[in-house]
Design a protein around this motif. Sequence first.
Motif, PDB file in Angstrom:
ATOM      1  N   GLY A  70      32.335 -37.875 -23.461  1.00 56.80           N
ATOM      2  CA  GLY A  70      31.382 -38.575 -23.803  1.00 56.80           C
ATOM      3  C   GLY A  70      30.548 -38.123 -24.777  1.00 56.80           C
ATOM      4  N   TRP A  71      30.286 -36.727 -24.467  1.00 59.35           N
ATOM      5  CA  TRP A  71      29.136 -35.872 -25.135  1.00 59.35           C
ATOM      6  C   TRP A  71      29.901 -35.442 -26.553  1.00 59.35           C
ATOM      7  N   LEU A  72      31.178 -34.930 -26.557  1.00 57.96           N
ATOM      8  CA  LEU A  72      32.102 -34.592 -27.643  1.00 57.96           C
ATOM      9  C   LEU A  72      32.170 -35.795 -28.742  1.00 57.96           C
ATOM     10  N   ALA A  73      32.290 -36.965 -28.182  1.00 59.23           N
ATOM     11  CA  ALA A  73      32.556 -38.011 -28.974  1.00 59.23           C
ATOM     12  C   ALA A  73      31.528 -38.128 -30.132  1.00 59.23           C
ATOM     13  N   ARG A  74      30.349 -37.800 -29.951  1.00 59.36           N
ATOM     14  CA  ARG A  74      29.359 -37.924 -30.771  1.00 59.36           C
ATOM     15  C   ARG A  74      29.559 -37.038 -32.148  1.00 59.36           C
ATOM     16  N   TYR A  75      30.458 -35.964 -32.051  1.00 59.04           N
ATOM     17  CA  TYR A  75      30.596 -34.971 -33.053  1.00 59.04           C
ATOM     18  C   TYR A  75      31.935 -35.581 -33.868  1.00 59.04           C
ATOM     19  N   GLY A  76      32.592 -36.478 -33.427  1.00 58.86           N
ATOM     20  CA  GLY A  76      33.891 -36.836 -34.312  1.00 58.86           C
ATOM     21  C   GLY A  76      35.061 -36.159 -33.677  1.00 58.86           C
ATOM     22  N   LEU A 100      44.191 -40.209  -9.796  1.00 58.62           N
ATOM     23  CA  LEU A 100      45.637 -39.706  -9.283  1.00 58.62           C
ATOM     24  C   LEU A 100      45.209 -38.567  -8.966  1.00 58.62           C
ATOM     25  N   LEU A 101      44.537 -37.786  -9.674  1.00 58.73           N
ATOM     26  CA  LEU A 101      44.032 -36.108  -9.498  1.00 58.73           C
ATOM     27  C   LEU A 101      43.315 -36.043  -8.185  1.00 58.73           C
ATOM     28  N   VAL A 102      42.376 -37.025  -8.002  1.00 63.35           N
ATOM     29  CA  VAL A 102      41.639 -36.939  -6.719  1.00 63.35           C
ATOM     30  C   VAL A 102      42.503 -37.316  -5.650  1.00 63.35           C
ATOM     31  N   LEU A 103      43.413 -38.306  -5.677  1.00 68.31           N
ATOM     32  CA  LEU A 103      44.198 -38.666  -4.534  1.00 68.31           C
ATOM     33  C   LEU A 103      45.279 -37.568  -4.183  1.00 68.31           C
ATOM     34  N   THR A 104      45.358 -36.549  -5.206  1.00 73.73           N
ATOM     35  CA  THR A 104      46.283 -35.524  -4.554  1.00 73.73           C
ATOM     36  C   THR A 104      45.590 -34.237  -4.116  1.00 73.73           C
ATOM     37  N   ARG A 105      44.309 -34.092  -4.842  1.00 71.15           N
ATOM     38  CA  ARG A 105      43.313 -33.002  -4.566  1.00 71.15           C
ATOM     39  C   ARG A 105      41.904 -33.486  -4.306  1.00 71.15           C
ATOM     40  N   PRO A 106      41.175 -33.636  -3.327  1.00 71.12           N
ATOM     41  CA  PRO A 106      39.916 -33.918  -3.112  1.00 71.12           C
ATOM     42  C   PRO A 106      38.846 -33.125  -4.179  1.00 71.12           C
ATOM     43  N   SER A 107      39.374 -31.739  -4.130  1.00 72.53           N
ATOM     44  CA  SER A 107      38.372 -30.973  -4.887  1.00 72.53           C
ATOM     45  C   SER A 107      38.511 -31.321  -6.334  1.00 72.53           C
ATOM     46  N   ALA A 108      39.279 -31.968  -6.979  1.00 74.63           N
ATOM     47  CA  ALA A 108      39.405 -32.346  -8.341  1.00 74.63           C
ATOM     48  C   ALA A 108      38.388 -33.245  -8.706  1.00 74.63           C
ATOM     49  N   VAL A 109      37.629 -34.120  -7.666  1.00 71.82           N
ATOM     50  CA  VAL A 109      36.722 -34.937  -8.207  1.00 71.82           C
ATOM     51  C   VAL A 109      35.635 -34.683  -9.190  1.00 71.82           C
ATOM     52  N   GLY A 110      34.993 -33.410  -8.845  1.00 70.01           N
ATOM     53  CA  GLY A 110      33.746 -32.781  -9.689  1.00 70.01           C
ATOM     54  C   GLY A 110      34.579 -32.616 -10.882  1.00 70.01           C
ATOM     55  N   TRP A 111      35.591 -31.889 -11.220  1.00 69.91           N
ATOM     56  CA  TRP A 111      36.347 -31.692 -12.392  1.00 69.91           C
ATOM     57  C   TRP A 111      36.446 -32.904 -13.280  1.00 69.91           C
ATOM     58  N   VAL A 112      37.034 -33.811 -12.711  1.00 64.59           N
ATOM     59  CA  VAL A 112      37.243 -35.159 -13.302  1.00 64.59           C
ATOM     60  C   VAL A 112      36.162 -35.840 -13.747  1.00 64.59           C
ATOM     61  N   VAL A 113      35.069 -35.784 -13.275  1.00 60.31           N
ATOM     62  CA  VAL A 113      33.820 -36.577 -13.541  1.00 60.31           C
ATOM     63  C   VAL A 113      33.246 -35.745 -14.723  1.00 60.31           C
ATOM     64  N   LEU A 114      33.298 -34.325 -14.488  1.00 53.55           N
ATOM     65  CA  LEU A 114      32.669 -33.503 -15.488  1.00 53.55           C
ATOM     66  C   LEU A 114      33.574 -33.525 -16.992  1.00 53.55           C
ATOM     67  N   ALA A 115      34.751 -33.677 -16.799  1.00 53.18           N
ATOM     68  CA  ALA A 115      35.731 -33.862 -17.775  1.00 53.18           C
ATOM     69  C   ALA A 115      35.319 -35.500 -18.736  1.00 53.18           C
ATOM     70  N   TRP A 116      35.076 -36.347 -17.817  1.00 51.43           N
ATOM     71  CA  TRP A 116      34.513 -37.610 -18.559  1.00 51.43           C
ATOM     72  C   TRP A 116      33.217 -37.414 -19.274  1.00 51.43           C
ATOM     73  N   LEU A 117      32.188 -36.845 -18.633  1.00 47.13           N
ATOM     74  CA  LEU A 117      31.130 -36.492 -19.282  1.00 47.13           C
ATOM     75  C   LEU A 117      31.253 -35.572 -20.532  1.00 47.13           C
ATOM     76  N   LEU A 118      31.793 -34.769 -20.287  1.00 50.71           N
ATOM     77  CA  LEU A 118      32.100 -33.750 -21.554  1.00 50.71           C
ATOM     78  C   LEU A 118      32.853 -34.679 -22.829  1.00 50.71           C
TER      79      LEU A 118
END
Length: 399
Positions: A180-186, A160-178
Amino acid sequence: MSLRTAWVLYRWHNHGPQLDYPDEELHWQLATNLVHSGDLISNDGRFAARMPLYPLFLALFAGVGGHGILVARLAQAALGAVTVGVAYRLSNDVSGRRWAALTGLLVCCDPFGIFFANLLLTETLFTLLAVTFTAWAWHWLARAGHAGLPLLGLAVLGPLLVLTRPSAVGWVVLAWLLLGWLARYGPPPTAPSNSALAASGHWTDHVARRPLSLLVCPLALVVFMFPWGLRNQAVLGSWAWLSTNGGVTLYDAQGPQADGSSNQAFLLLDPELRGLDELALDQTLTRRALRQMWAHPGRVVQLAGVKFLRTWSLTPNVAEYRSGPAAVAGAAYTLLLLLGAVIGTARGVLARRAAPPWFAWRLLAWLPILYFTLVHCVYVGSVRYRAPLMPFLALATGW
C-alpha cells in the motif's frame, strides 16, 4: 526436480516410510485420521494441534498407506521444482534473464530445499506459497491497469500461508501494508511498463485508489480463516484461529528450561500439565511464558542471540548432520547466498539511488528474511525455520 526426486528415492531405498521427527509423525497422524475418521485430530485427541492446510495436502496421499508417504515426498519434490520455476520467472521479470538464470540455479541446488523435500514438514509447501506470494506482490506493483490477477493472488495466498504456518500472519499483514505504501511511488524501477506508465500518466490516475484495492486482502483472510475458527469453536469451545500450539511453542522458547532449542520434555515432567486439555494447556503455558519474559527481560535478550545463531548457523543443529559432506555443503551454500544477497542488494541500491523509493521495493525480498529471523529470536531458533528463506536470499542476489 531430479535432484529432489533422487534424494527422496535414495532415502526411501535406505529407510522406507520411516518418519524421523515428531512433527512428521503428527502431520501424518492428522492426515491419516482425516481420511479414516473424517476429522482432523491427532492420535492423542488434539483437534487444533497444527494449522490445517499441510495435513489437508498430506490427506491426498494418506489413503494409500505406507506408500502414500513416498508419493507425498515425491509430490513435495515436484512442489520444490515449481518453486524453482516461480523464483526464476520472478527474477527474470525483475532483473532480466542473466540474473534469473543465477537465481534459478541457486534455488534449484539449495541443499536445504532438497533435504526438506523428503520430510513431511511444512517447509516445502510453505516455501512455494511464500515465493509465489512475493511474485504476485511484485506484479501487483508493476502493473497499473492490469493488476486484478495479482491482487487475487495476494488475497488468496496470504490466508493460505497463515493456514500453513501461524507465524506467517505478521509477515502477510506487513507485506500488504508495504505494498500500500509502495503503490504511491509508481511501479518498481525495473518494471517493463515503467516508462510507458510514466509517459501516459496512467499510474497517477491509479495512485489514489490502488492502495484501497488491497482492503480485499484482509477481508479474504477473514473469509478463509472463518471455517477453521468455526470448526474449532464447535469442537473446543474456542475459535483457536492460530491453533492450540502457540502456548507450548512459546513456553518451549521462553520457559525457565529454555536454551534456544526445542525440548518439550516439560509436558511430561510437570504434573500440573498432564491433566489439561489442549485449550487449557495452551492458555496455561502462554501465561507462564509471558510471566517469565516479564520477570527476566535480560534473559529474553540473551536467548534471542542464541536463537539467532541457531537459525543462521552455517551447519545444521542436528548432531547427525553437523559434520561431513552435509555440513560442508550447507555451510558453503549459506555463505554464498548471504554474500550474494548483500552484494546484490547494495549493487541495486547504488545503481538507482535517485529512484524513489530507491530501496523500499527490495523489501519484498528482505521482509520475510527479517521478519522470520525476529520471530525465531523470540520462539525456538533452528536451521529448519530459515529453510523457506533461502530462495529470498537467492532473489535478493539478483535484485
